[in-house]
Design a protein around this motif. Structure first.
Motif, PDB file in Angstrom:
ATOM      1  N   ARG A  19       0.330  -4.060  -5.709  1.00  0.00           N
ATOM      2  CA  ARG A  19       0.699  -2.623  -5.574  1.00  0.00           C
ATOM      3  C   ARG A  19      -0.454  -2.037  -5.450  1.00  0.00           C
ATOM      4  NH1 ARG A  19       1.477   0.893  -9.670  1.00  0.00           N
ATOM      5  NH2 ARG A  19       1.184  -0.690 -11.479  1.00  0.00           N
ATOM      6  N   CYS A  20      -0.808  -0.768  -4.603  1.00  0.00           N
ATOM      7  CA  CYS A  20      -2.275  -0.087  -4.519  1.00  0.00           C
ATOM      8  C   CYS A  20      -1.989   0.885  -3.743  1.00  0.00           C
ATOM      9  CB  CYS A  20      -3.122  -1.117  -3.702  1.00  0.00           C
ATOM     10  SG  CYS A  20      -2.378  -1.715  -2.268  1.00  0.00           S
ATOM     11  N   GLU A  21      -2.954   1.856  -3.579  1.00  0.00           N
ATOM     12  CA  GLU A  21      -3.101   3.175  -3.039  1.00  0.00           C
ATOM     13  C   GLU A  21      -3.942   3.074  -1.925  1.00  0.00           C
ATOM     14  OE1 GLU A  21      -1.455   6.221  -3.999  1.00  0.00           O
ATOM     15  OE2 GLU A  21      -0.760   5.136  -5.846  1.00  0.00           O
TER      16      GLU A  21
ATOM     17  N   ARG B 122       9.773   2.366  -9.769  1.00  0.00           N
ATOM     18  CA  ARG B 122       9.195   3.735  -9.509  1.00  0.00           C
ATOM     19  C   ARG B 122      10.252   4.746 -10.213  1.00  0.00           C
ATOM     20  NH1 ARG B 122       7.502   5.827  -3.924  1.00  0.00           N
ATOM     21  NH2 ARG B 122       9.549   6.234  -3.514  1.00  0.00           N
TER      22      ARG B 122
ATOM     23  N   LEU C  51      -7.868  -0.284   0.827  1.00  0.00           N
ATOM     24  CA  LEU C  51      -7.089  -0.193  -0.402  1.00  0.00           C
ATOM     25  C   LEU C  51      -7.919   0.302  -1.569  1.00  0.00           C
ATOM     26  CD1 LEU C  51      -4.995  -3.412   0.060  1.00  0.00           C
ATOM     27  CD2 LEU C  51      -4.477  -1.232   1.251  1.00  0.00           C
ATOM     28  N   ARG C  52      -7.094   1.005  -2.725  1.00  0.00           N
ATOM     29  CA  ARG C  52      -7.972   1.019  -3.715  1.00  0.00           C
ATOM     30  C   ARG C  52      -6.807   0.991  -5.245  1.00  0.00           C
ATOM     31  NH1 ARG C  52      -6.810   6.060  -5.820  1.00  0.00           N
ATOM     32  NH2 ARG C  52      -6.283   7.795  -4.377  1.00  0.00           N
ATOM     33  N   ASP C  53      -7.389   0.718  -6.272  1.00  0.00           N
ATOM     34  CA  ASP C  53      -6.650   0.802  -7.343  1.00  0.00           C
ATOM     35  C   ASP C  53      -5.429  -0.453  -7.278  1.00  0.00           C
ATOM     36  OD1 ASP C  53      -7.967   2.762  -8.421  1.00  0.00           O
ATOM     37  OD2 ASP C  53      -6.120   4.142  -7.857  1.00  0.00           O
TER      38      ASP C  53
ATOM     39  N   ASP D 153      -4.978   7.879   5.484  1.00  0.00           N
ATOM     40  CA  ASP D 153      -3.905   7.180   6.110  1.00  0.00           C
ATOM     41  C   ASP D 153      -4.310   7.035   7.741  1.00  0.00           C
ATOM     42  OD1 ASP D 153      -4.494   9.827   6.918  1.00  0.00           O
ATOM     43  OD2 ASP D 153      -2.269  10.485   6.826  1.00  0.00           O
TER      44      ASP D 153
ATOM     45  N   PRO E 217       0.802  -1.015   0.032  1.00  0.00           N
ATOM     46  CA  PRO E 217      -0.071   0.005  -0.148  1.00  0.00           C
ATOM     47  C   PRO E 217       0.770   1.063   0.096  1.00  0.00           C
ATOM     48  CG  PRO E 217      -0.563  -1.462   1.658  1.00  0.00           C
ATOM     49  CD  PRO E 217       0.662  -1.907   1.274  1.00  0.00           C
ATOM     50  N   VAL E 218       0.598   2.196  -1.140  1.00  0.00           N
ATOM     51  CA  VAL E 218       1.198   3.262  -0.878  1.00  0.00           C
ATOM     52  C   VAL E 218       0.292   4.527  -0.473  1.00  0.00           C
ATOM     53  CG1 VAL E 218       2.476   4.904  -2.689  1.00  0.00           C
ATOM     54  CG2 VAL E 218       2.299   2.420  -2.934  1.00  0.00           C
ATOM     55  N   TRP E 219       1.038   5.711  -0.085  1.00  0.00           N
ATOM     56  CA  TRP E 219       0.260   6.656   0.414  1.00  0.00           C
ATOM     57  C   TRP E 219       1.283   8.083   0.083  1.00  0.00           C
ATOM     58  CZ3 TRP E 219      -4.033   8.405   1.618  1.00  0.00           C
ATOM     59  CH2 TRP E 219      -4.433   9.667   2.370  1.00  0.00           C
TER      60      TRP E 219
END
Ligand code: ZN
Ligand code: ZN
Lengths: 178, 178
Positions: free
Chosen positions: B116-118, B162, B94-96, B122, B45-47
């Motif tokens: 991998r996700c968004e 990335r 999570l999304r995407d 937070d 998860p990415v923020w």
């Protein structure tokens, strides 16, 4: 599941402490017997512009066409499993395997993992689980006689990607209509 | 495995007709008990520019950092399994989700499938299996305190992709040295 595979006592369905799902739990030794999805690994072998299909000599879908694929075994990689299945079902040798489709089928707890690849040679022939093995150009594919939706979808993605000149990895799920 | 889960009789290890591997076969009812690899589904998860890691509150690798991940359950898709694990371990939404790494570990018969996700927000916090949940910039990642090689490799692929501006699907195998 009726009996504990460890101690032979009866199992009961219950939700273990700290869990939120029904599991088969042994009344005697307390072992929890988890059940998990299975991976079906396979290949989409290409020779020139053609793809290799196998006509099934086994149930289910006897007599229909499929990509070589089967249950992944303990102790192997997904890629090794795909190559093994192509060897077993079509005596085909593969090279340049690339993950192409990953398809969840939750109502049967299967996950397909199919590899796009090249045939090393066109000397394939039916294994014991196949009646026939054959190369097909796109316009020859027996769409009405394919064994599985996962195979149809993977072939559709393949021909579509090929037209566009870029191969993707396709991650799909087949959900039942509500 | 000692007993047949169907009838409770003793099982023996033997190679069934038409097979080439040792299986647990029931001496009474004849059922063959196949054992197959398990899928470990999870998320990266990415923020903003940061990634979410969880510090494990359970064995194995208690106290070390991991991506949220765990055994896929029957009846779900790989993507649903990844989302569920992120919820259970980090109360993260999570999304995407996009398939990012598929890693076979044949000596334990596991296949990792990490997405991998968004993060949707937070507002994550530790679930019962985590001591701590935290966002990390690349230079903050605790490389020496990661729980699993699959997690390290997936993070390495993520930061490398990335930098290059293109995310791939990474299909890897971890083989033991001969
Ligand atoms: Zn027991
Ligand atoms: Zn039995």
């Amino acid at each position: 599941m009726n009996y504990c595979s460890e101690c032979g006592a009866l199992v009961t369905l219950k939700i273990p402490d700290g869990d939120d799902r029904l599991r088969h739990v042994c009344g005697e030794c307390g072992v929890i017997h988890y059940q998990n999805p299975k991976i079906i690994a396979g290949a989409l072998p290409v020779w020139g512009g053609q793809v290799l299909l196998c006509r099934r000599a086994i149930a289910p879908r006897y007599g229909l066409w499929t990509l070589p694929a089967g249950f992944m075994e303990n102790g192997e990689t997904t890629e090794q499993a795909a190559a093994r299945e192509a060897h077993e079902e079509a005596n085909a040798k593969l090279r340049d395997l690339r993950l192409f489709s990953v398809i969840s089928i939750p109502h049967v707890s299967h996950v397909y993992m199919l590899y796009r690849c090249e045939l090393v040679a066109d000397d394939f022939y039916p294994g014991s689980e196949s009646l026939e093995t054959r190369l097909f150009h796109e316009h020859e594919v027996p769409w009405e006689e394919l064994a599985f939706h996962s195979v149809r979808k993977t072939l559709e993605c393949f021909f579509s990607d090929r037209k566009q000149g870029v191969f993707q990895v396709h991650n799909l799920s087949f959900l039942l209509p509500r």
